[in-house]
Scaffold this motif. Sequence first.
Motif, PDB file in Angstrom:
ATOM      1  N   GLN A   1      -1.230   2.074 -49.578  1.00  0.00           N
ATOM      2  CA  GLN A   1      -2.237   1.596 -50.547  1.00  0.00           C
ATOM      3  C   GLN A   1      -3.244   0.542 -49.405  1.00  0.00           C
ATOM      4  N   VAL A   2      -2.630   0.228 -48.282  1.00  0.00           N
ATOM      5  CA  VAL A   2      -4.095  -0.798 -47.170  1.00  0.00           C
ATOM      6  C   VAL A   2      -4.025   0.699 -46.603  1.00  0.00           C
ATOM      7  N   CYS A   3      -3.777   1.423 -46.080  1.00  0.00           N
ATOM      8  CA  CYS A   3      -4.066   1.607 -44.197  1.00  0.00           C
ATOM      9  C   CYS A   3      -4.469   3.519 -44.629  1.00  0.00           C
ATOM     10  N   ALA A   4      -4.636   3.617 -45.557  1.00  0.00           N
ATOM     11  CA  ALA A   4      -4.982   5.436 -45.813  1.00  0.00           C
ATOM     12  C   ALA A   4      -6.233   5.831 -45.699  1.00  0.00           C
ATOM     13  N   ALA A   5      -6.910   4.792 -46.747  1.00  0.00           N
ATOM     14  CA  ALA A   5      -8.523   5.798 -46.663  1.00  0.00           C
ATOM     15  C   ALA A   5      -8.918   5.436 -45.764  1.00  0.00           C
TER      16      ALA A   5
ATOM     17  N   ALA B   1      -2.214   8.592 -44.782  1.00  0.00           N
ATOM     18  CA  ALA B   1      -0.903   7.854 -44.904  1.00  0.00           C
ATOM     19  C   ALA B   1       0.124   8.124 -43.688  1.00  0.00           C
ATOM     20  N   ASP B   2      -0.717   8.895 -43.283  1.00  0.00           N
ATOM     21  CA  ASP B   2       0.787   9.629 -41.770  1.00  0.00           C
ATOM     22  C   ASP B   2       0.336   8.962 -40.444  1.00  0.00           C
ATOM     23  N   GLY B   3      -1.030   8.343 -40.679  1.00  0.00           N
ATOM     24  CA  GLY B   3      -1.820   8.216 -38.534  1.00  0.00           C
ATOM     25  C   GLY B   3      -2.694   9.212 -38.636  1.00  0.00           C
ATOM     26  N   ASN B   4      -2.457   9.916 -39.172  1.00  0.00           N
ATOM     27  CA  ASN B   4      -3.376  11.117 -38.694  1.00  0.00           C
ATOM     28  C   ASN B   4      -4.824  10.931 -39.259  1.00  0.00           C
TER      29      ASN B   4
ATOM     30  N   LEU C   1      -2.748   6.831 -35.624  1.00  0.00           N
ATOM     31  CA  LEU C   1      -2.301   6.076 -35.443  1.00  0.00           C
ATOM     32  C   LEU C   1      -0.358   6.687 -36.062  1.00  0.00           C
ATOM     33  N   ALA C   2      -0.702   7.493 -35.729  1.00  0.00           N
ATOM     34  CA  ALA C   2       0.920   8.221 -36.132  1.00  0.00           C
ATOM     35  C   ALA C   2       1.240   9.022 -34.073  1.00  0.00           C
ATOM     36  N   GLY C   3       2.758   8.368 -34.187  1.00  0.00           N
ATOM     37  CA  GLY C   3       3.414   8.322 -33.224  1.00  0.00           C
ATOM     38  C   GLY C   3       2.972   7.531 -32.028  1.00  0.00           C
ATOM     39  N   GLN C   4       2.051   6.573 -31.972  1.00  0.00           N
ATOM     40  CA  GLN C   4       1.843   5.083 -31.964  1.00  0.00           C
ATOM     41  C   GLN C   4       2.829   4.345 -31.472  1.00  0.00           C
ATOM     42  N   HIS C   5       2.632   3.736 -30.392  1.00  0.00           N
ATOM     43  CA  HIS C   5       3.696   2.519 -29.735  1.00  0.00           C
ATOM     44  C   HIS C   5       4.431   1.636 -30.999  1.00  0.00           C
ATOM     45  N   ALA C   6       5.347   1.596 -31.558  1.00  0.00           N
ATOM     46  CA  ALA C   6       5.388   0.616 -32.779  1.00  0.00           C
ATOM     47  C   ALA C   6       5.200  -1.067 -32.345  1.00  0.00           C
ATOM     48  N   GLU C   7       5.607  -1.212 -30.925  1.00  0.00           N
ATOM     49  CA  GLU C   7       5.100  -2.506 -30.561  1.00  0.00           C
ATOM     50  C   GLU C   7       3.959  -2.404 -30.028  1.00  0.00           C
ATOM     51  N   TYR C   8       3.112  -1.737 -29.721  1.00  0.00           N
ATOM     52  CA  TYR C   8       1.873  -1.906 -29.926  1.00  0.00           C
ATOM     53  C   TYR C   8       0.923  -2.312 -31.003  1.00  0.00           C
TER      54      TYR C   8
ATOM     55  N   PRO D   1       1.855  12.901 -34.305  1.00  0.00           N
ATOM     56  CA  PRO D   1       1.041  12.896 -34.266  1.00  0.00           C
ATOM     57  C   PRO D   1       0.254  14.491 -33.989  1.00  0.00           C
ATOM     58  N   LYS D   2      -1.069  14.937 -35.090  1.00  0.00           N
ATOM     59  CA  LYS D   2      -1.398  16.176 -34.382  1.00  0.00           C
ATOM     60  C   LYS D   2      -1.960  15.898 -33.141  1.00  0.00           C
ATOM     61  N   PRO D   3      -1.956  16.878 -32.763  1.00  0.00           N
ATOM     62  CA  PRO D   3      -2.706  17.283 -31.231  1.00  0.00           C
ATOM     63  C   PRO D   3      -4.319  17.263 -31.399  1.00  0.00           C
TER      64      PRO D   3
END
Length: 221
Positions: free
Chosen positions: A49-53, A57-60, A69-76, A124-126
């Motif tokens: 809803q917020v980030c996909a644009a 939606a999957d962070g790639n 953002l896909a595969g990035q450290h959650a804490e970071y 994450p996509k390479p």
Amino acid sequence: MNRLSKSWKVLEFAIAAGLTAGVSIMAMAAEPVTPAKPDLARGQAIAAQVCAACHAADGNSTGGAYPKLAGQHAEYLVKELKDFKPQPGGKPPARNNAIMAGFASALSDQDMINVSAWFASQTPKPGFARDAKTVPEGQKIWRAGIADKGVPACAACHGPTGQGIPVQYPRLSGQWSEYVVAQLYAFQQGTRNNNEPMRQIAHRLSDDEIKAVADYAAGLH
């Protein structure tokens, strides 16, 4: 047992019970607070809803204007979202980005945990290096730094293959080179002030060195 003795026994019991309760309360207060568990379903919904644009939606994300953002450290990711928000006492955000400031301010701490965990769980996509001519220089900076400029090896913090360290150092493997270049410039220009070592390192790099090491990082696996 006379009335006085009975009264004393009641008082003695009450004191003992009170002390026991007090110790129990103190013990409970001393216990560490368990971090909130992420709700991946809620995180997925926020991402859609917020980030996909911008980030997909999957962070790639599909281009270097926005980071993968896909595969990035959650804490970071949680830390960075908080850094986009205005700081206490009316201080400006540690990362100056009007768009992200609006999104981050609308998220609760739990929502930040949820959406960060969702992106961290995605594959994450390479990426790949685009300029073969600058790969040797980028590789040298990544692995050994630039001694005469006081630039440490990028691998010392981000890892030999760019996997990073949770909380402190992000995963850069496969990240868009354009985004990495933009962030190093942001450190130079003072629009990103949430990492003093990176601010100092960025100031010591030339434009060509920044582009070379960013392109090299994009091809790390």
